[in-house]
Design an enzyme around this catalytic site. Structure first.
Site, mmCIF file in Angstrom:
data_model
loop_
_atom_site.group_PDB
_atom_site.id
_atom_site.type_symbol
_atom_site.label_atom_id
_atom_site.label_comp_id
_atom_site.label_asym_id
_atom_site.label_seq_id
_atom_site.Cartn_x
_atom_site.Cartn_y
_atom_site.Cartn_z
ATOM 1 N N LYS A 9 -3.083 67.141 -18.316
ATOM 2 C CA LYS A 9 -2.398 67.516 -19.553
ATOM 3 C C LYS A 9 -3.249 68.540 -20.300
ATOM 4 C CE LYS A 9 -2.346 64.393 -22.958
ATOM 5 N NZ LYS A 9 -1.923 63.359 -23.923
ATOM 6 N N SER A 25 9.975 80.188 -16.984
ATOM 7 C CA SER A 25 8.631 79.671 -16.758
ATOM 8 C C SER A 25 7.833 79.597 -18.051
ATOM 9 C CB SER A 25 7.851 80.537 -15.774
ATOM 10 O OG SER A 25 7.618 81.806 -16.361
ATOM 11 N N TYR A 58 8.089 75.858 -14.815
ATOM 12 C CA TYR A 58 6.991 76.045 -13.866
ATOM 13 C C TYR A 58 5.986 77.035 -14.435
ATOM 14 C CZ TYR A 58 9.495 80.299 -12.587
ATOM 15 O OH TYR A 58 10.130 81.518 -12.638
#
Length: 116
Positions: A9, A25, A58
């Protein structure tokens, strides 16, 4: 059987830009990606602290030490420049692997998006 477990994270970074007319993205400073053990094209979940939006996209690597956190394509509608977000990745593991796994959590400076 596998379960999805927190892998890494990037906690509380500030969005530096948004580009709606892009395929899609999130562009992230490459230094942060390395620190969080994330790679180009990897699926991540984004949590927007400011408005509560949660979405998947992504990764595209950004310039090293740029502090860049840029949402591209449709994701640009879910966060604005200046919003604070959390970037989360998960990994599929067996329960036995998950019990031994230690997630990587990166805490950049929220104002510069850089590591101290």
């Amino acid at each position: 059987m596998t379960i999805d477990v927190l892998f890494s994270k990037i906690h509380r970074v500030t969005v530096t830009g948004a580009e709606l007319n892009y395929i899609g993205s999130i562009t992230v400073d490459s230094v942060l990606l390395k620190a969080a053990k994330l790679i180009d094209g990897q699926k991540v979940s984004i949590v927007n602290i400011n408005n509560g939006e949660r979405f998947d996209t992504y990764i595209i690597p950004g310039k090293e030490n740029s502090g860049e956190i840029k949402l591209n394509g449709p994701a640009a509608r879910l966060a604005e420049k200046g919003d604070v977000i959390i970037i989360i990745s998960y990994a599929a593991m067996t329960p036995e692997e998950a019990k031994k796994h230690e997630p990587t959590i990166v805490f950049p400076d929220e104002n510069t998006n850089r590591l101290n």
